[in-house]
Design a protein around this motif. Structure first.
Motif, short mmCIF file in Angstrom:
data_model
loop_
_atom_site.label_atom_id
_atom_site.label_comp_id
_atom_site.label_asym_id
_atom_site.label_seq_id
_atom_site.Cartn_x
_atom_site.Cartn_y
_atom_site.Cartn_z
N UNK A 199 -37.70 -3.06 12.33
CA UNK A 199 -37.23 -2.35 11.14
C UNK A 199 -37.97 -2.71 9.87
N UNK A 200 -38.99 -3.53 9.95
CA UNK A 200 -39.70 -3.97 8.74
C UNK A 200 -40.30 -2.79 7.99
N UNK A 201 -39.81 -2.53 6.80
CA UNK A 201 -40.34 -1.45 5.98
C UNK A 201 -39.75 -0.10 6.31
N UNK A 202 -39.67 0.24 7.58
CA UNK A 202 -39.19 1.58 7.95
C UNK A 202 -37.69 1.60 8.27
N UNK A 203 -37.09 0.43 8.42
CA UNK A 203 -35.65 0.37 8.65
C UNK A 203 -34.90 -0.34 7.55
N UNK A 258 -42.92 0.75 -10.66
CA UNK A 258 -44.08 1.63 -10.48
C UNK A 258 -44.15 2.32 -9.12
N UNK A 259 -43.41 1.84 -8.14
CA UNK A 259 -43.54 2.38 -6.78
C UNK A 259 -42.69 3.63 -6.59
N UNK A 260 -43.20 4.54 -5.80
CA UNK A 260 -42.42 5.70 -5.35
C UNK A 260 -41.99 5.46 -3.91
N UNK A 261 -40.98 6.19 -3.48
CA UNK A 261 -40.54 6.06 -2.09
C UNK A 261 -41.69 6.37 -1.14
N UNK A 262 -42.45 7.40 -1.44
CA UNK A 262 -43.56 7.79 -0.58
C UNK A 262 -44.61 6.67 -0.50
N UNK A 294 -45.81 4.68 2.96
CA UNK A 294 -47.19 4.84 3.41
C UNK A 294 -48.03 3.58 3.14
N UNK A 295 -47.38 2.53 2.69
CA UNK A 295 -48.12 1.31 2.36
C UNK A 295 -48.82 0.77 3.60
N UNK A 296 -50.03 0.26 3.41
CA UNK A 296 -50.82 -0.23 4.55
C UNK A 296 -50.12 -1.38 5.27
N UNK A 297 -49.36 -2.19 4.54
CA UNK A 297 -48.64 -3.29 5.18
C UNK A 297 -47.55 -2.75 6.09
N UNK A 298 -46.83 -1.73 5.64
CA UNK A 298 -45.79 -1.13 6.48
C UNK A 298 -46.40 -0.54 7.75
N UNK A 299 -47.52 0.14 7.60
CA UNK A 299 -48.18 0.72 8.78
C UNK A 299 -48.60 -0.37 9.76
N UNK A 300 -49.14 -1.47 9.23
CA UNK A 300 -49.57 -2.56 10.10
C UNK A 300 -48.38 -3.19 10.82
N UNK A 301 -47.24 -3.34 10.12
CA UNK A 301 -46.06 -3.94 10.73
C UNK A 301 -45.50 -3.07 11.84
#
Length: 504
Positions: A362-366, A400-404, A408-415
């Protein structure tokens, strides 16, 4: 040499791939061979039956053929459309974004715990309090999640140390959600020592689920949790009983609605498996979560409790759960949460979406974790790593961050990629892959890589030990024990805590 090693030594060059079977994995449990397939179906075969399979022998008129067919281990007759539906249903958590949003409203705490990064010494550190403005921005980002339901969990430190801001954030979230219409829940993780009747009245009125920690009998709890000028165990017990009474007073079922108490299983706790269970049962708890201590290594000044012997934990777990099963046989309704998570996948053909034990994790996406200063992390474990000086899992901030951009952050994708068990070394061949999961932050902290090396992983060893125990119980097939384990997969929704608001 294990039974499987002996078996393959005997077969030698006679071993050949069975034909007509779907891909499966195998493991020796209790002298028999456990088979699991990609759907999560499972089956025990004898060593003689497995020996025949490894010689490529499978008589279509044999009982073994019928057993394999009944559990979807044969390609012929497999309903591919139904199989796809089952997989999609169990992975439905991938259809939407983060549902758990952790707000750390302060790092201040009035207790000193031997395994915690926060400390009573920080009670004057008001600079670590979340401000109302940051709290509002947390809510604004949370409500942008594509998840139809969201939970805002207040943590610390001790969240009651910054109760005014927590109260403000709850009211703000309720008002803002009128425009979104999400199923909205609140939870608070507290040691309860700063609770009072006024705070309790607000929390009960706003349907905030209250969680606390009980580390076992009083002598153990007070050794691990030091409350200046008081007794941490007595304070927690007093308020657990008071809160549970408050739920009864408004007509809620006490078997479903009660304070959730969590255990931190330290090295010292391993000495008291039955006593810990009895403490929880004495408090009226219906679920006990025998989670290992501090798997991320944040014990700081008491690092000796971080890595205890894996075999010692497995012995502790088995003794405690045997005691829980015995209590159930005598009419006491209580379950072990770790086992319940795995059993829901093994027996219930479902995934309870426990974020740390799923694939991908669930890291980032959950889940997302929001620090008191507005920084956003892939998980609370990632936030704690930041507090130790490692910003690897910071993915943004509320200013400064948006939900999108977060999703789409590279760390979330890697996790996500690092936590798909079906493509990881060792996990790809593990019999328990359909039911398991390891949080990549754990692997990073303990092994220096988000992918992890499972043969060296304490968490992997713990998960295998628990599932070995559960499957051995299923193999023994005692009717009463199986009935109890089946009951542990039943999920009763606590709908009272859900604020269902229609969008205006």
């Amino acid at each position: 040499m294990t039974g499987l090693s002996t078996l393959f030594t005997e077969l030698g060059s006679a071993a050949k791939a069975p034909t007509g079977l779907v891909p499966f994995r195998f493991r020796e449990v209790g002298g028999d061979i456990l088979l699991t397939n990609f759907l999560g179906d499972w089956l025990f075969v004898t060593q003689d039956e497995f020996r025949a399979l490894t010689r490529g022998e499978l008589d279509s008129a044999s009982p073994l053929h019928d057993k394999l067919a009944s559990r979807n281990f044969l390609r012929e007759g497999l309903d591919q459309a139904k199989a796809a539906e089952r997989i999609a249903y169990k992975k439905r958590f991938l259809n939407w974004g983060p549902n758990l949003h952790i707000a750390v409203v302060t790092l201040r705490c009035n207790e000193t715990c031997v395994y915690c990064h926060a400390s009573r010494a920080n009670m004057d550190a008001v600079h670590t309090d979340m401000t109302p403005e940051i709290g509002e921005k947390v809510v604004d980002l949370m409500l942008q999640s594509t998840s139809p339901s969201v939970t805002l969990e207040f943590q610390g430190g001790e969240p009651l140390a910054n109760f005014p801001v927590m109260k403000h954030v709850i009211e703000y979230a309720l008002a803002r959600n009128r425009a979104y219409g999400k199923g909205l829940e609140f939870t608070m993780v507290s040691n309860l020592a700063m609770m009072d009747e006024e705070k309790l009245a607000f929390l009960v009125d706003r349907k905030v689920q209250i969680c606390t920690s009980i580390d076992g009998p009083e002598h153990l709890h007070t050794k691990q949790r030091i409350l200046a000028g008081g007794n941490a165990h007595r304070e927690a017990v007093k308020w657990i009983e008071r809160i549970n009474k408050a739920y009864i007073d408004i007509g809620l079922d006490p078997t479903l609605y009660h304070v959730e108490a969590l255990l931190t299983t330290t090295r010292e706790a391993l000495k008291y498996p039955k006593e810990i269970v009895d403490t929880y049962v004495g408090l009226g708890c219906r679920a006990i979560f025998l989670r290992p201590v501090d798997p991320f290594g944040f014990a700081g000044r008491t690092a000796q409790i971080v890595e205890y012997d894996r075999a010692a934990y497995n012995d502790f777990y088995r003794t405690a759960v045997e005691h829980i099963l015995d209590l159930n046989r005598r009419g006491e309704q209580v379950l072990e949460r770790y086992g319940s998570i795995f059993l829901t996948k093994i027996l219930g053909d479902d995934d309870p979406n426990f974020l740390d034990i799923r694939s991908p994790s669930g890291s980032g996406i959950g889940a997302l974790a929001y620090n008191y200063d507005g920084k956003i992390f892939s998980s609370d474990e990632g936030r704690m790593m930041y507090e130790t000086g490692d910003p690897a899992f910071q993915i943004g901030d509320v200013f400064t961050s948006t939900y999108r951009s977060l999703m789409k952050h590279e760390t979330v994708r890697a996790l996500v990629m690092a936590s798909i068990r079906d493509v990881q070394p060792d996990c790809v061949n593990c019999t328990y892959t359909p039911y398991c999961g390891v949080q990549p932050e754990h692997s990073y902290r303990t092994q220096g890589t988000i992918f992890g090396r499972m043969r060296e992983s304490t968490l992997c060893a713990v998960h295998k030990g628990i599932q070995d125990f559960l499957f051995d119980k299923l193999r023994e097939n005692d009717p009463k024990t199986v009935e109890i384990l089946q009951r542990w997969t039943t999920v009763r929704a606590r709908t009272h805590f859900i604020h269902a608001s229609s969008a205006s």
